[in-house]
Enzyme design. Structure first.
Site, PDB file in Angstrom:
ATOM      1  CE  LYS A 150      10.401  33.121 -52.393  1.00 37.05           C
ATOM      2  NZ  LYS A 150      10.938  31.804 -52.722  1.00 37.05           N
TER       3      LYS A 150
HETATM    4  N1  PMP Z   1       9.850  26.463 -50.091  1.00 37.22           N
HETATM    5  C1  PMP Z   1      10.803  27.117 -50.783  1.00 37.22           C
HETATM    6  C2  PMP Z   1      12.231  26.859 -50.469  1.00 37.22           C
HETATM    7  C3  PMP Z   1      10.440  28.027 -51.799  1.00 37.22           C
HETATM    8  O1  PMP Z   1      11.379  28.677 -52.489  1.00 37.22           O
HETATM    9  C4  PMP Z   1       9.070  28.230 -52.081  1.00 37.22           C
HETATM   10  C5  PMP Z   1       8.668  29.172 -53.183  1.00 37.22           C
HETATM   11  N2  PMP Z   1       8.574  30.480 -52.730  1.00 37.22           N
HETATM   12  C6  PMP Z   1       8.121  27.540 -51.330  1.00 37.22           C
HETATM   13  C7  PMP Z   1       8.548  26.660 -50.341  1.00 37.22           C
HETATM   14  C8  PMP Z   1       6.650  27.743 -51.564  1.00 37.22           C
HETATM   15  O2  PMP Z   1       6.230  29.011 -51.128  1.00 37.22           O
HETATM   16  P1  PMP Z   1       5.049  29.809 -51.851  1.00 37.22           P
HETATM   17  O3  PMP Z   1       3.874  28.940 -51.879  1.00 37.22           O
HETATM   18  O4  PMP Z   1       4.864  31.019 -51.018  1.00 37.22           O
HETATM   19  O5  PMP Z   1       5.535  30.136 -53.222  1.00 37.22           O
END
Ligand code: PMP
Length: 284
Positions: A150
């Site tokens: 991320k």
């Molecule tokens: N994919 C991407 C590219 C994201 O930015 C996010 C948000 N963090 C997610 C999936 C979903 O992840 P999460 O459920 O941990 O927020």
């Protein structure tokens, strides 16, 4: 107004500032998280911190604080914000260096925690469903920058989102270079067909979402079969239901993809049931 913890000091939005020579600004050199608190309680903080530390490790940034210090700042920020439901954004950049790209010039990472609110779509979309189009911008190739990191390099996702905006859609799906469905601009995707729930596996070019993992658990608890499997657009076009999951998005039904209604063209029963279960889980 947002509350900000910047390297150990609490500041308000107007006084929280970082250097223009921070490599987070110059090169998008950094990692982050998006976390929610419900009723003042942080949802799955450990999983978010695990992912933050893994992201930092993958790009070789050393976080100059103990995990407990960051957890403490997050909890304190939520309490201090007075927000019942808050959105928390921890950010770790490579830190201040010079104008060259070399990370060795950045002796210490910068750590920021922003506590605020978030709402991506109007509340009625959670019943009606979202209109979605396929973006032409692909997910970055796995061995370039792993989609599992991320990172502060969100430009492919931003470009995809712009394509969605230009098409007048609520959201986009992004494919990998082979055309497999990966995720939305900031969400994981699920499809439901004859009761079977499927979502792309971790190696498919996705960020492994904390919400995704929670929804897999909830769906299994509810007696559904869930498979982590490669999917393509055919699977979405022909699904009975499809939905996105994400910290900011929560569980958002998809009503159409590329102008084709998905299922009945509105939030499906399994999606709505999971949304109910999710609302109960986050406040438990
Ligand atoms: N994919 C991407 C590219 C994201 O930015 C996010 C948000 N963090 C997610 C999936 C979903 O992840 P999460 O459920 O941990 O927020």
């Amino acid at each position: 107004m947002a509350l900000i913890w910047l390297d150990g000091t609490w500041l308000d939005q107007s006084s929280a500032k970082i250097s223009v020579l921070d490599h987070g600004v110059l090169y998008g050199d950094g990692v982050f998280e998006g976390i929610r608190a419900y009723g003042g309680k942080v949802f799955r903080l450990d999983e978010h911190l695990d992912r933050l530390w893994d992201s930092a490790r993958a790009v070789r940034i050393e976080i100059p604080y103990a995990r407990e210090e960051i957890a403490g700042a997050i909890r304190q920020g939520v309490t201090q914000s007075g927000l019942d439901d808050a959105y928390i954004r921890p950010i770790v950049t490579r830190g201040v260096g010079d104008l060259g790209i070399d990370p060795r010039k950045c002796p210490r990472a910068t750590v920021i925690v922003i506590v605020d609110r978030i709402a991506i779509w109007p509340p009625e979309r959670y019943q009606q469903g979202l209109t979605v189009v396929t973006a032409a911008t692909p997910i970055p190739q796995r061995e370039s920058l792993s989609p599992r990191v991320k990172s502060l390099n969100y430009l492919p996702h931003v470009l995809a989102k712009i394509e969605g905006n230009n098409a007048g859609a609520d959201e986009v799906i992004m494919l990998d270079a082979s055309g497999y469905v990966c995720e939305g601009s900031g969400q994981n995707i699920f499809v439901v067909k004859r009761g079977l729930i499927r979502t792309p596996p971790p190696y498919a070019g996705i960020l492994v979402g904390v919400t995704r993992n929670a929804v897999i658990e909830l769906a299994r608890e509810a007696g559904h079969e869930v498979r982590e499997e490669i999917i393509n657009r055919y699977d979405v076009y022909t699904a009975d239901e499809a939905f996105f999951t994400g910290t900011a998005s929560e569980i958002a039904p998809i009503r159409s993809l590329d102008g084709r209604p998905v299922g009945a063209g509105k939030a499906g029963p399994i999606t709505l049931d999971l949304l109910d279960r999710f609302h109960i889980l986050v406040r438990r």
